[in-house]
Write an enzyme that holds these catalytic residues in place. Structure first.
Site, PDB file in Angstrom:
ATOM      1  N   LYS A 285      19.688  -7.605  34.209  1.00  0.00           N
ATOM      2  CA  LYS A 285      18.787  -8.749  34.111  1.00  0.00           C
ATOM      3  C   LYS A 285      19.446  -9.949  34.790  1.00  0.00           C
ATOM      4  O   LYS A 285      20.598 -10.282  34.508  1.00  0.00           O
ATOM      5  CB  LYS A 285      18.486  -9.056  32.645  1.00  0.00           C
ATOM      6  CG  LYS A 285      17.279  -9.951  32.433  1.00  0.00           C
ATOM      7  CD  LYS A 285      16.874 -10.012  30.974  1.00  0.00           C
ATOM      8  CE  LYS A 285      15.619 -10.862  30.791  1.00  0.00           C
ATOM      9  NZ  LYS A 285      15.202 -10.947  29.383  1.00  0.00           N
ATOM     10  N   GLU A 375       6.581  -5.913  15.126  1.00  0.00           N
ATOM     11  CA  GLU A 375       6.006  -6.883  14.202  1.00  0.00           C
ATOM     12  C   GLU A 375       5.436  -6.248  12.947  1.00  0.00           C
ATOM     13  O   GLU A 375       5.546  -6.823  11.851  1.00  0.00           O
ATOM     14  CB  GLU A 375       4.924  -7.694  14.927  1.00  0.00           C
ATOM     15  CG  GLU A 375       5.448  -8.621  16.001  1.00  0.00           C
ATOM     16  CD  GLU A 375       5.632  -7.952  17.356  1.00  0.00           C
ATOM     17  OE1 GLU A 375       5.987  -8.659  18.314  1.00  0.00           O
ATOM     18  OE2 GLU A 375       5.424  -6.715  17.449  1.00  0.00           O
ATOM     19  N   ARG A 403      -0.320  -8.062  15.965  1.00  0.00           N
ATOM     20  CA  ARG A 403       0.062  -6.651  16.035  1.00  0.00           C
ATOM     21  C   ARG A 403       0.349  -6.063  14.651  1.00  0.00           C
ATOM     22  O   ARG A 403       0.457  -4.852  14.498  1.00  0.00           O
ATOM     23  CB  ARG A 403       1.308  -6.515  16.919  1.00  0.00           C
ATOM     24  CG  ARG A 403       1.060  -6.888  18.370  1.00  0.00           C
ATOM     25  CD  ARG A 403       2.327  -7.345  19.086  1.00  0.00           C
ATOM     26  NE  ARG A 403       3.362  -6.348  19.132  1.00  0.00           N
ATOM     27  CZ  ARG A 403       3.557  -5.491  20.132  1.00  0.00           C
ATOM     28  NH1 ARG A 403       2.743  -5.499  21.180  1.00  0.00           N
ATOM     29  NH2 ARG A 403       4.553  -4.624  20.107  1.00  0.00           N
TER      30      ARG A 403
END
Length: 640
Positions: A285, A375, A403
């Protein structure tokens, strides 16, 4: 930098005429274009730097004008946009009327889903493959899902893996493993992937270790169990992808996600393999920008910056540090509550940085839980903690809490457990656009019995509202927007369950605000007062239970009432007011609702979005002015 090749690429087909050196130059130009964009506005940065070679290799190997490609999550879509005909529009990204910072089917046929949440790629790519087999069987379309290691633990991913193994479709999942979500990844799968990253390359398409196992002597029946154990042990040593093979995928990897030539070879090898395949690609990243490589969290979505001529000096951010936001105010209030009460703990879903919980994580490591992008698990986990006697706070963006809808119902509301939901980014969120607007929590939270639903009118309400939530015997919800804090000057008032605050009573009309639009309602009322229109303001504070005593008085005695909320009007605060008034037999012809309309609000700055839907000061004043004029017209015999 002068862009030589990138402006000439109108479609991925044109990449195929370039030689290796030119392709490497395209990768350099893509990274330079990303740096150029981030020097001008906040945008997803480190994640896009990390997938440049992977994006190029995919488009060189597959023909996504007919094959299928899903990026999970969609914020790593920038290189894909740059080589699918959008280079010349790219400077409009994340601006009103411009390109979206996520995939958008309205922009290009190469974007299949508007993906702003994590975890659904395997399901949708598998569905595309199954659908194409039925609708386009003669075309032999291939289907590819690119999923990050941060999204991998999402429960829906494993539901899709399970189904993929059963269907046995030709189907490729690329695991983009950069050891990060927005923050460093967490949990058992993170440890598993760490092991897989350092394991020797494994090709699940070949007879992996049979040559070695055949050398183990068989000396009798008692050695069968031992031989089985040796086989398992050797397989685990040779490759780190056994989990995926046990789930029915052929595992290949890990491979270097920045070696463009090698990546193309592996993709060519797997693209026509029968059955589900997982290619494990490790990337970095922030690749290609030293400072993002060193701190990918800070450079996930950095503020605009300029690069120093002296590379060692780093970058200079062009904007001053952000002012104190409601996220900061809530985080500070949570920290203070955790200092006072050892029962208070906080759970988040891979959003420690976004929810400004770093100090809580550092000061209370035993009461801070980052569950990853899971979640639903976070809410059910909080239910268990509450049942055990803790006072858990679930701190999640409004859009992501959606969610966990069923778990809010089953594991919290139905059990009437004292879980506090802190819904960050409630309302419009600016450049992240419709995938991230917290537009629906008023509607979905108020539908459940037992839950108290609150919203602070300004910063002054935050601490007492959280204190009330943590002392309440049942579930509570507090929503707050992505904006800087502000305070309406007034004598501090206590917050009592189900009681609003009357800031000022008006003879001509009343604003009834649920949330921080209370501040703009006060300013709109001041504008109107200068015009001779007397409009009062109520800071509702509670959607559930609703302060019917005060609100009914406003409906019965004021010329007009305007309910104001930064959420969808469908089933929201204004709907609750109308429902309650109807049940009480009141005449509600003088009530108007202002909020988010029944459509998705496009990308723009937050202030532009609020103005577009009439939730800014000018829009609120305009609505009140029109209602006042209509009533005046009726009073003198003119049509309203």
């Amino acid at each position: 930098m002068e862009f030589e090749l990138l402006p000439l690429i109108g479609s991925p087909e044109e990449l195929r005429s370039l030689n290796d050196a030119q392709l490497e130059q395209v990768a350099v130009e893509i990274r330079e274009k990303l740096c150029e964009i981030v020097s001008d506005r906040p945008a997803h940065f480190a994640s896009n730097l990390g997938v440049v070679e992977l994006c190029l290799a995919l488009h060189l190997t597959f023909d996504f004008s007919k094959d299928r490609l899903i990026w999970d999550t969609g914020h790593q879509i920038y290189p894909h946009k740059l080589i699918t005909g959008r280079f010349h529009e790219f400077n409009t990204i994340r601006r009103k009327g411009g390109l979206m910072g996520y995939p958008h089917p309205g922009e290009s046929d190469y974007d299949l889903f508007m993906t702003g949440h994590a975890g659904a790629s395997v399901s949708t790519a598998l569905g595309l493959r199954a659908g194409d087999d039925l609708v386009h069987p003669e075309e032999g379309r291939r289907s590819v899902a690119v999923i990050g290691d941060g999204a991998l633990p999402s429960g829906v991913v494993f539901e899709a893996f399970n189904n993929a193994a059963e269907l046995d479709k030709n189907f490729l999942v690329i695991l983009n493993d950069n050891k990060m979500g927005i923050c460093p990844r967490v949990g058992g799968l993170a440890k598993y992937l760490d092991h897989a990253r350092v394991a020797p390359f494994y090709n699940g398409l070949k007879k992996d270790i049979s040559w070695l196992l055949n050398k183990v002597p068989f000396v009798g029946e008692p050695t069968k169990e031992m031989l089985g154990g040796i086989k398992d042990a050797v397989r685990n040593f040779v490759h780190g992808g056994r989990l995926f093979e046990e789930l029915g995928f052929r595992y290949i990897g890990p491979v270097d996600g920045h070696d463009l030539k090698s990546l193309r070879e592996y993709l060519e090898m797997v693209k026509d393999v029968k059955g589900p395949v997982l290619l494990h690609v490790f990337t970095e990243k922030g690749r290609g920008f030293k400072f993002a490589e060193k701190d990918p969290v800070a450079f996930h979505t950095p503020a605009p910056f300029c690069r120093s001529d002296d590379d060692e000096e780093g970058v200079q951010f062009l904007k001053k540090p952000a002012s104190r936001a409601y996220t900061d105010a809530v985080s500070d209030a949570i920290h203070a509550a955790m200092e006072r009460d050892a029962r208070v703990c906080v759970l988040t879903a891979a959003m420690c940085e976004g929810n400004k919980l770093q100090k809580i994580r550092a000061d209370f490591p035993n009461r801070f839980f980052d569950v990853g992008i899971c979640e639903g698990h976070a809410v059910a986990f909080a239910g268990g903690m509450a049942k055990a006697g803790m006072r858990p706070i679930v701190d999640i963006y409004s859009t992501f809490l959606q969610r966990s809808y069923d778990h809010i119902f089953q594991e919290v509301a139905l059990q009437n457990l004292p879980v506090t939901f802190c819904l960050d980014r409630a309302g419009v969120v600016g450049a992240d656009g419709p995938t991230h607007h917290g537009a629906y929590d008023n509607t979905y939270m108020r539908s459940f019995p037992n839950i108290v639903v609150m919203a602070p009118g300004d910063e002054q309400d935050v601490v007492p509202m959280l204190d009330l939530a943590l002392s309440h015997p049942g579930p509570t919800s507090i929503r707050y927007p992505k904006t800087n804090v502000a305070t309406v000057g007034r004598t501090s008032t206590q917050i009592e369950l189900g009681r609003s605050e009357v800031y000022r009573w008006g003879e001509d009309g009343m604003f009834v605000a649920f949330g921080v639009q209370f501040i703009d309602c006060v300013k709109a009322a001041e504008l109107l007062k200068a015009e001779g229109i007397d409009v009062g303001v109520i800071n509702a504070r509670f959607l559930r239970p609703l302060d019917t005593e005060v609100i009914f008085k406003a409906i019965e005695s004021s010329g007009f009432v305007i309910t104001v909320e930064e959420s969808t009007l469908n089933g929201g605060f204004g709907s609750a007011v109308l429902e309650a008034a109807n049940d009480a037999g009141l005449d509600t012809r003088n009530v108007r609702r202002v909020g988010l309309p029944d459509r998705f609000v496009d990308v723009a700055e937050r202030a532009e979005q609020l103005a577009e839907v009439g939730l800014d000061i000018a829009g609120l004043a305009k609505t009140a002015r029109a209602l006042h004029q209509a009533r005046a017209g009726v009073a003198v015999g003119h049509p309203s």
